[in-house]
Design a protein around this motif. Sequence first.
Motif, PDB file in Angstrom:
ATOM      1  N   SER A 171       0.839  -1.197   0.000  1.00 48.17           N
ATOM      2  CA  SER A 171       0.000   0.000   0.000  1.00 48.17           C
ATOM      3  C   SER A 171       0.874   1.247   0.000  1.00 48.17           C
ATOM      4  O   SER A 171       2.088   1.172   0.221  1.00 48.17           O
ATOM      5  CB  SER A 171      -0.914   0.015   1.229  1.00 48.17           C
ATOM      6  OG  SER A 171      -0.144   0.182   2.417  1.00 48.17           O
ATOM      7  N   PHE A 172       0.258   2.395  -0.219  1.00 46.21           N
ATOM      8  CA  PHE A 172       1.055   3.619  -0.318  1.00 46.21           C
ATOM      9  C   PHE A 172       1.701   3.968   1.016  1.00 46.21           C
ATOM     10  O   PHE A 172       2.844   4.422   1.053  1.00 46.21           O
ATOM     11  CB  PHE A 172       0.192   4.785  -0.800  1.00 46.21           C
ATOM     12  CG  PHE A 172       0.998   5.970  -1.225  1.00 46.21           C
ATOM     13  CD1 PHE A 172       1.573   6.023  -2.475  1.00 46.21           C
ATOM     14  CD2 PHE A 172       1.209   7.036  -0.361  1.00 46.21           C
ATOM     15  CE1 PHE A 172       2.343   7.115  -2.871  1.00 46.21           C
ATOM     16  CE2 PHE A 172       1.967   8.131  -0.741  1.00 46.21           C
ATOM     17  CZ  PHE A 172       2.534   8.164  -2.008  1.00 46.21           C
ATOM     18  N   ILE A 173       0.989   3.759   2.121  1.00 50.31           N
ATOM     19  CA  ILE A 173       1.560   4.025   3.444  1.00 50.31           C
ATOM     20  C   ILE A 173       2.761   3.112   3.687  1.00 50.31           C
ATOM     21  O   ILE A 173       3.795   3.534   4.218  1.00 50.31           O
ATOM     22  CB  ILE A 173       0.505   3.819   4.540  1.00 50.31           C
ATOM     23  CG1 ILE A 173      -0.667   4.798   4.347  1.00 50.31           C
ATOM     24  CG2 ILE A 173       1.118   4.016   5.910  1.00 50.31           C
ATOM     25  CD1 ILE A 173      -0.301   6.239   4.506  1.00 50.31           C
ATOM     26  N   MET A 174       2.639   1.850   3.285  1.00 50.31           N
ATOM     27  CA  MET A 174       3.752   0.915   3.431  1.00 50.31           C
ATOM     28  C   MET A 174       4.932   1.346   2.564  1.00 50.31           C
ATOM     29  O   MET A 174       6.098   1.252   2.980  1.00 50.31           O
ATOM     30  CB  MET A 174       3.295  -0.495   3.053  1.00 50.31           C
ATOM     31  CG  MET A 174       4.291  -1.585   3.389  1.00 50.31           C
ATOM     32  SD  MET A 174       3.712  -3.219   2.862  1.00 50.31           S
ATOM     33  CE  MET A 174       2.219  -3.351   3.826  1.00 50.31           C
TER      34      MET A 174
ATOM     35  N   ASN B   4       6.465  12.392  -0.586  1.00 52.82           N
ATOM     36  CA  ASN B   4       5.352  11.513  -0.938  1.00 52.82           C
ATOM     37  C   ASN B   4       4.177  11.706   0.019  1.00 52.82           C
ATOM     38  O   ASN B   4       3.014  11.713  -0.396  1.00 52.82           O
ATOM     39  CB  ASN B   4       5.805  10.053  -0.911  1.00 52.82           C
ATOM     40  CG  ASN B   4       6.603   9.665  -2.137  1.00 52.82           C
ATOM     41  OD1 ASN B   4       6.060   9.180  -3.122  1.00 52.82           O
ATOM     42  ND2 ASN B   4       7.908   9.871  -2.084  1.00 52.82           N
ATOM     43  N   SER B   5       4.477  11.858   1.298  1.00 43.21           N
ATOM     44  CA  SER B   5       3.430  12.042   2.300  1.00 43.21           C
ATOM     45  C   SER B   5       2.675  13.349   2.090  1.00 43.21           C
ATOM     46  O   SER B   5       1.445  13.394   2.248  1.00 43.21           O
ATOM     47  CB  SER B   5       4.038  12.014   3.703  1.00 43.21           C
ATOM     48  OG  SER B   5       4.655  10.778   3.966  1.00 43.21           O
ATOM     49  N   MET B   6       3.387  14.415   1.743  1.00 41.25           N
ATOM     50  CA  MET B   6       2.726  15.699   1.506  1.00 41.25           C
ATOM     51  C   MET B   6       1.732  15.606   0.341  1.00 41.25           C
ATOM     52  O   MET B   6       0.605  16.095   0.419  1.00 41.25           O
ATOM     53  CB  MET B   6       3.776  16.782   1.206  1.00 41.25           C
ATOM     54  CG  MET B   6       4.703  17.132   2.348  1.00 41.25           C
ATOM     55  SD  MET B   6       3.837  17.797   3.807  1.00 41.25           S
ATOM     56  CE  MET B   6       3.937  16.382   4.904  1.00 41.25           C
ATOM     57  N   VAL B   7       2.169  14.951  -0.732  1.00 43.57           N
ATOM     58  CA  VAL B   7       1.274  14.775  -1.891  1.00 43.57           C
ATOM     59  C   VAL B   7       0.079  13.920  -1.499  1.00 43.57           C
ATOM     60  O   VAL B   7      -1.059  14.185  -1.905  1.00 43.57           O
ATOM     61  CB  VAL B   7       2.051  14.141  -3.064  1.00 43.57           C
ATOM     62  CG1 VAL B   7       1.109  13.780  -4.206  1.00 43.57           C
ATOM     63  CG2 VAL B   7       3.124  15.095  -3.559  1.00 43.57           C
TER      64      VAL B   7
END
Length: 296
Positions: free
Chosen positions: A249-252, A270-273
């Motif tokens: 997943s994206f969080i992973m 990546n987290s900001m986007v």
Amino acid sequence: MIQRTPLTLEGKMRRNYFLLSLPSFLIYSVGVLVPLLIGFYISLTDWNGFSPKMNFIGFENYSSMFTNPRFIHSMGFTVQFVIFNTIIQNALALLLALFIDSGIKAKNFFKTVVFIPCLLSPVLIGYLWSKLFGSIYPEILQSFGFGGNIKLLANPDTVLMGALIVNNWQWIGYWMLIYIAALQAVPGEMYEAAAIEGAGVFQKFIKITLPMIMPAVTVCITAITVGGFQVYDLLITLTGGGPGHASESFIMYVFNQAFASERAAFASANSMVYVLFLLAIASVQITLLKKREVQV
């Protein structure tokens, strides 16, 4: 000597509202706004997460993230997971709520059985179902003569299905209770009047039930969507992101970039986007669903 003009009733209310909301705003600022600002600053550097030195590189991390194949794959997997998870979870939760609210016997027993998985840790559930999918279910199928190497979590083409089964098994009971509470708030007189007019079960659901429970639908759809985009703990124990990176997943993906690859600044970008993406999705959902509530 300057004389102060006494506050009006409206002015006193505004002052009281401000004082009451100030502690919550301070907590929100320390817990959310400040970390976001720090994260944005880090995303403009080349910090690896461990070194005391960081160099300012501007938006280089942002420009390079979209060419990363793992970024595209993890976002694609997450979006698929969210779409199917939101549809399945809402549909089954509503169907179960309608079934239990129909006046069946032992409804408290059914509610308890369906709700119990919500009380378990996603980490524990991930380990449990990884064992079930990995060895127990294949052995049961083989004992009945089906044979074959049926392992949902070991196949990149079926790992999404396995993750959906486990996640829905855990959380359907939670949303079912919300729908049950909404159904019980619908006045019975409305159904009686509809029955006198000759309305059938389907017409009652479309014309009365669904419009009356739209606030609950808004809450469930929005919360399930946002929760799906944040899935991590279940997948880390269920599949570990595998096979390969098929269920990452994206969080992973962000976590792996920050710690396994030592690219904390890149992970922050990546987290900001992702935060902006989630805000946009939630805003669109709430706006569209709230319009439906107004029309009721």
